[in-house]
Design a protein around this motif. Sequence first.
Motif, PDB file in Angstrom:
ATOM      1  N   GLY A   1      -1.132  10.917  -2.426  1.00  0.00           N
ATOM      2  CA  GLY A   1      -1.712  11.523  -2.010  1.00  0.00           C
ATOM      3  C   GLY A   1      -3.277  12.190  -2.870  1.00  0.00           C
ATOM      4  N   GLY A   2      -2.955  11.308  -3.727  1.00  0.00           N
ATOM      5  CA  GLY A   2      -4.485  11.407  -4.809  1.00  0.00           C
ATOM      6  C   GLY A   2      -3.638  10.280  -5.805  1.00  0.00           C
ATOM      7  N   LEU A   3      -5.029   9.690  -6.236  1.00  0.00           N
ATOM      8  CA  LEU A   3      -4.565   8.523  -7.846  1.00  0.00           C
ATOM      9  C   LEU A   3      -5.158   8.892  -8.998  1.00  0.00           C
ATOM     10  N   ARG A   4      -3.650   9.124 -10.259  1.00  0.00           N
ATOM     11  CA  ARG A   4      -5.229   9.688 -11.500  1.00  0.00           C
ATOM     12  C   ARG A   4      -6.129   9.016 -11.704  1.00  0.00           C
ATOM     13  N   ASP A   5      -5.947   7.106 -11.990  1.00  0.00           N
ATOM     14  CA  ASP A   5      -6.954   6.269 -12.352  1.00  0.00           C
ATOM     15  C   ASP A   5      -8.570   6.310 -12.195  1.00  0.00           C
ATOM     16  N   ASN A   6      -8.030   6.787 -10.543  1.00  0.00           N
ATOM     17  CA  ASN A   6      -9.513   6.620  -9.491  1.00  0.00           C
ATOM     18  C   ASN A   6      -9.920   7.386  -9.032  1.00  0.00           C
ATOM     19  N   GLN A   7      -8.926   8.473  -9.565  1.00  0.00           N
ATOM     20  CA  GLN A   7      -9.181   9.885  -8.610  1.00  0.00           C
ATOM     21  C   GLN A   7      -9.499  10.099  -7.067  1.00  0.00           C
ATOM     22  N   LEU A   8      -9.426   8.962  -6.561  1.00  0.00           N
ATOM     23  CA  LEU A   8      -9.348   9.308  -4.988  1.00  0.00           C
ATOM     24  C   LEU A   8      -8.371   9.431  -4.155  1.00  0.00           C
ATOM     25  N   SER A   9      -8.168  10.084  -3.165  1.00  0.00           N
ATOM     26  CA  SER A   9      -7.815  10.934  -2.202  1.00  0.00           C
ATOM     27  C   SER A   9      -6.950   9.957  -1.454  1.00  0.00           C
ATOM     28  N   PHE A  10      -5.845  10.067  -0.749  1.00  0.00           N
ATOM     29  CA  PHE A  10      -5.345   9.198   0.024  1.00  0.00           C
ATOM     30  C   PHE A  10      -5.956   8.543   1.546  1.00  0.00           C
ATOM     31  N   LEU A  11      -7.361  10.154   1.875  1.00  0.00           N
ATOM     32  CA  LEU A  11      -8.162   9.775   2.690  1.00  0.00           C
ATOM     33  C   LEU A  11      -8.687   8.364   2.928  1.00  0.00           C
ATOM     34  N   VAL A  12      -9.376   8.717   1.984  1.00  0.00           N
ATOM     35  CA  VAL A  12     -10.415   7.371   1.321  1.00  0.00           C
ATOM     36  C   VAL A  12      -9.786   5.748   1.732  1.00  0.00           C
ATOM     37  N   MET A  13      -8.458   6.495   1.839  1.00  0.00           N
ATOM     38  CA  MET A  13      -7.800   4.932   1.419  1.00  0.00           C
ATOM     39  C   MET A  13      -7.002   5.227   3.296  1.00  0.00           C
ATOM     40  N   LEU A  14      -7.106   5.303   4.126  1.00  0.00           N
ATOM     41  CA  LEU A  14      -7.425   5.674   5.121  1.00  0.00           C
ATOM     42  C   LEU A  14      -7.753   5.508   6.266  1.00  0.00           C
ATOM     43  N   LEU A  15      -9.526   5.227   5.077  1.00  0.00           N
ATOM     44  CA  LEU A  15     -10.789   4.924   6.052  1.00  0.00           C
ATOM     45  C   LEU A  15     -10.962   4.537   7.255  1.00  0.00           C
ATOM     46  N   PRO A  16     -10.268   2.763   6.701  1.00  0.00           N
ATOM     47  CA  PRO A  16     -10.414   1.583   7.770  1.00  0.00           C
ATOM     48  C   PRO A  16      -8.941   2.167   8.717  1.00  0.00           C
ATOM     49  N   TYR A  17      -8.612   2.769   8.440  1.00  0.00           N
ATOM     50  CA  TYR A  17      -7.734   3.511   9.945  1.00  0.00           C
ATOM     51  C   TYR A  17      -8.443   4.563  11.151  1.00  0.00           C
ATOM     52  N   VAL A  18      -9.219   5.083  10.561  1.00  0.00           N
ATOM     53  CA  VAL A  18      -9.922   6.241  11.144  1.00  0.00           C
ATOM     54  C   VAL A  18     -11.205   5.313  11.508  1.00  0.00           C
ATOM     55  N   GLU A  19     -11.219   4.874  11.841  1.00  0.00           N
ATOM     56  CA  GLU A  19     -12.717   4.274  12.526  1.00  0.00           C
ATOM     57  C   GLU A  19     -13.803   3.698  11.785  1.00  0.00           C
ATOM     58  N   GLN A  20     -13.579   4.115   9.894  1.00  0.00           N
ATOM     59  CA  GLN A  20     -14.313   4.093   9.342  1.00  0.00           C
ATOM     60  C   GLN A  20     -14.566   3.731   8.021  1.00  0.00           C
ATOM     61  N   THR A  21     -14.545   2.190   8.409  1.00  0.00           N
ATOM     62  CA  THR A  21     -14.269   0.920   7.402  1.00  0.00           C
ATOM     63  C   THR A  21     -15.566   0.450   6.848  1.00  0.00           C
ATOM     64  N   PRO A  22     -16.925   0.914   7.363  1.00  0.00           N
ATOM     65  CA  PRO A  22     -18.217   0.823   6.851  1.00  0.00           C
ATOM     66  C   PRO A  22     -18.747   0.857   5.278  1.00  0.00           C
ATOM     67  N   LEU A  23     -17.803   2.757   6.091  1.00  0.00           N
ATOM     68  CA  LEU A  23     -17.641   3.588   4.979  1.00  0.00           C
ATOM     69  C   LEU A  23     -16.634   2.757   3.422  1.00  0.00           C
ATOM     70  N   TYR A  24     -15.338   2.650   3.779  1.00  0.00           N
ATOM     71  CA  TYR A  24     -14.493   2.744   2.738  1.00  0.00           C
ATOM     72  C   TYR A  24     -14.829   0.832   1.997  1.00  0.00           C
ATOM     73  N   GLU A  25     -15.281   0.194   2.512  1.00  0.00           N
ATOM     74  CA  GLU A  25     -16.663  -0.809   2.364  1.00  0.00           C
ATOM     75  C   GLU A  25     -17.351  -0.641   0.645  1.00  0.00           C
ATOM     76  N   GLN A  26     -17.671   0.365   1.380  1.00  0.00           N
ATOM     77  CA  GLN A  26     -18.577   1.231  -0.237  1.00  0.00           C
ATOM     78  C   GLN A  26     -17.711   1.751  -1.343  1.00  0.00           C
ATOM     79  N   ALA A  27     -16.637   2.239  -0.829  1.00  0.00           N
ATOM     80  CA  ALA A  27     -16.174   2.941  -2.110  1.00  0.00           C
ATOM     81  C   ALA A  27     -15.636   2.053  -3.021  1.00  0.00           C
ATOM     82  N   ASN A  28     -16.113   3.225  -4.011  1.00  0.00           N
ATOM     83  CA  ASN A  28     -15.081   1.778  -5.890  1.00  0.00           C
ATOM     84  C   ASN A  28     -13.927   2.294  -5.805  1.00  0.00           C
TER      85      ASN A  28
END
Length: 307
Positions: free
Chosen positions: A68-95
């Motif tokens: 649901g969320g990670l503590r080390d990088n503080q990102l949400s599961f929605l960031v991890m789903l980006l490639p699966y909702v046709e947002q691969t270019p945005l996902y590739e920008q994620a740190n």
Amino acid sequence: MRYRRRCAFTLVELLVVIAIIGILIALLLPAVQSAREAARRMQCSNNLKQIGLALHNYHAALKVLPPGGLRDNQLSFLVMLLPYVEQTPLYEQANFNAGTYFGTGKLNLALSGIPVLLCPSCPQTHSNLDLYNYEEYWPSKDPNGQNTYTTHYVGVMGPLGVNPYTDEEYDRIVYGNTNCGDIATQGVLYDGSRVRFAQITDGLSNTFAAGEVSWQGYAKYRAWVRGSCASCIAATKNVFAPINVHSTSGANQYGYFNDGDFGSEHPGGAQFLLADGSVHFVSENVDLNILYATASRNGQEVETIQD
């Protein structure tokens, strides 16, 4: 001499016609509004179905649901789903490196609105933490002061309360933080979760995966990239109260960050995604114990949400 007789409306006839037109408009307007809301609700349902499909594709690829969320990088599961909702270019920008969610290559992702994350019935599309001075502690604006987009669909961490069928408390992490609240851990998307479908022993069709927090007036909308920290998780919520019953007073107005009331601008209830990928409109009058039961993945409850 011949005179032509001109035909024209009398004043009375004109007033009658205007009155009839006014009555027709008054009769048709509610129907038009109802049709528009029906279309918005259908789009909302389609959004949740896309999220459900993304979760299933993620599980198929990695054999586990995203945390649901990670503590080390503080990102949400929605960031991890980006490639699966046709947002691969945005996902590739994620740190994905460790650090705060408002670091470089993280919060700036939320300057892009993701249509599949926004219910068309809710006008509040951006973070609004600055309304109650939360922005100082949990920023949702980029360094240039640009406001970020939020999400109206959040993961379900699980229920907070007592299992009515076993009389045992549902699992949770207790923090006692007045701004955040506890974190439920008996759902499918919670802090650091790694749930496999095989661990949802109540059944995929009997367990919530996500639901709507899309009601106008909620004062804690946050950037959709925001995952979890020591005691707070933004992109997922506890199930602890009836649908569409919103806190409007008190020291912690609108609920704790981890609790944000499930609800929507759709009349009569809100939409929920089940772990099997199906979407159900859940009445605001549903029994709270049934909400608890459907929010847990392994509570062995007898009753769950039914259409």
